[in-house]
Design an enzyme around this catalytic site. Structure first.
Site, PDB file in Angstrom:
ATOM      1  N   ASP A 123      11.084  17.664  36.448  1.00  0.00           N
ATOM      2  CA  ASP A 123      12.175  16.845  35.921  1.00  0.00           C
ATOM      3  C   ASP A 123      11.627  15.420  35.799  1.00  0.00           C
ATOM      4  O   ASP A 123      10.582  15.093  36.378  1.00  0.00           O
ATOM      5  CB  ASP A 123      13.366  16.919  36.881  1.00  0.00           C
ATOM      6  N   LEU A 124      12.333  14.553  35.084  1.00  0.00           N
ATOM      7  CA  LEU A 124      11.830  13.197  34.862  1.00  0.00           C
ATOM      8  C   LEU A 124      12.558  12.165  35.719  1.00  0.00           C
ATOM      9  O   LEU A 124      12.023  11.667  36.705  1.00  0.00           O
ATOM     10  CB  LEU A 124      11.943  12.846  33.371  1.00  0.00           C
TER      11      LEU A 124
END
Length: 210
Positions: free
Chosen positions: A9-10
């Site tokens: 995920d970012l």
């Protein structure tokens, strides 16, 4: 089984953008006279911005919400976006181990590419899957499955690392190894209730799994 592919995920996982996200939401809520309440919107980070806009601004105003958010987010992006400590070093270790890496985010493609380019994350990633790449988003498995398809990776040797319950649920439904991090949106106890395969207190905890 050893992990050969790691998907991340970012926001809240690789990059410390949560203060910017909250500041931007508060600005938009104020401009549009939407009650801030108990900051419920922050629990929805990980969903596409359009879904959040519809929920809080309604079907008649979501596009205005979206435009305002993107404008104010961009204004302070460079000043308020940074990597979590040790992230770059972790990516170098995984690269040296021959690990394939990608990003799976509900962020828009423009927003994701701006952040990854600005911080130099893009050079480590084989794929960057964004909100525009699938029609069903986290917690559905589709974004993770899309990354597997593009990378020609096997689910059983792939892990998805994220900071929210949406990430853990998407990983489980995609049948990849689910890994939560404790420094993002959700506390470790909250993530643990969703029974991730592993829970990281720091990036060094990841190295023994690869």
């Amino acid at each position: 089984m050893t992990i050969h592919t790691v998907l991340f995920d970012l926001d809240g996982t690789l990059i410390d953008s949560l203060p910017l996200i909250q500041k931007t939401y508060q600005k938009v809520f104020d401009l549009m006279q939407i009650p801030w309440g108990n900051a419920e919107v922050m629990t929805l980070i990980g969903l596409p911005l359009k879904e959040i806009a519809v929920q809080f601004a309604g079907e008649d105003r979501w596009e205005d919400f979206l435009k305002r958010y993107q404008y104010h987010y961009a204004l302070e992006h460079d000043e308020m976006t940074r990597m979590y400590p040790g992230t770059l070093e972790m990516l170098e270790v995984l690269k040296d181990k021959g690990c394939s890496m990608g990003i799976v985010t509900s962020k828009s493609r423009a927003g994701a590419l701006r952040s990854t380019s600005y911080l130099g994350l893009d050079r480590y990633m084989e794929v960057i899957i964004t909100a525009e790449d699938v029609t069903r988003h986290k917690p559905q498995p589709d974004p993770v499955l899309k990354a597997l398809e593009e990378m020609k990776a096997q689910a059983q040797t792939t892990a998805y690392v994220g900071d929210s319950p949406f990430d853990i649920l998407a990983a489980k439904q995609a049948e990849v190894v689910s890994i939560g991090v404790t420094w993002g949106m959700a506390e470790g106890k909250q993530l643990a209730r969703h029974e991730p395969d592993h829970l990281l207190e720091g990036w060094e905890d990841l190295f023994g799994l690869i």
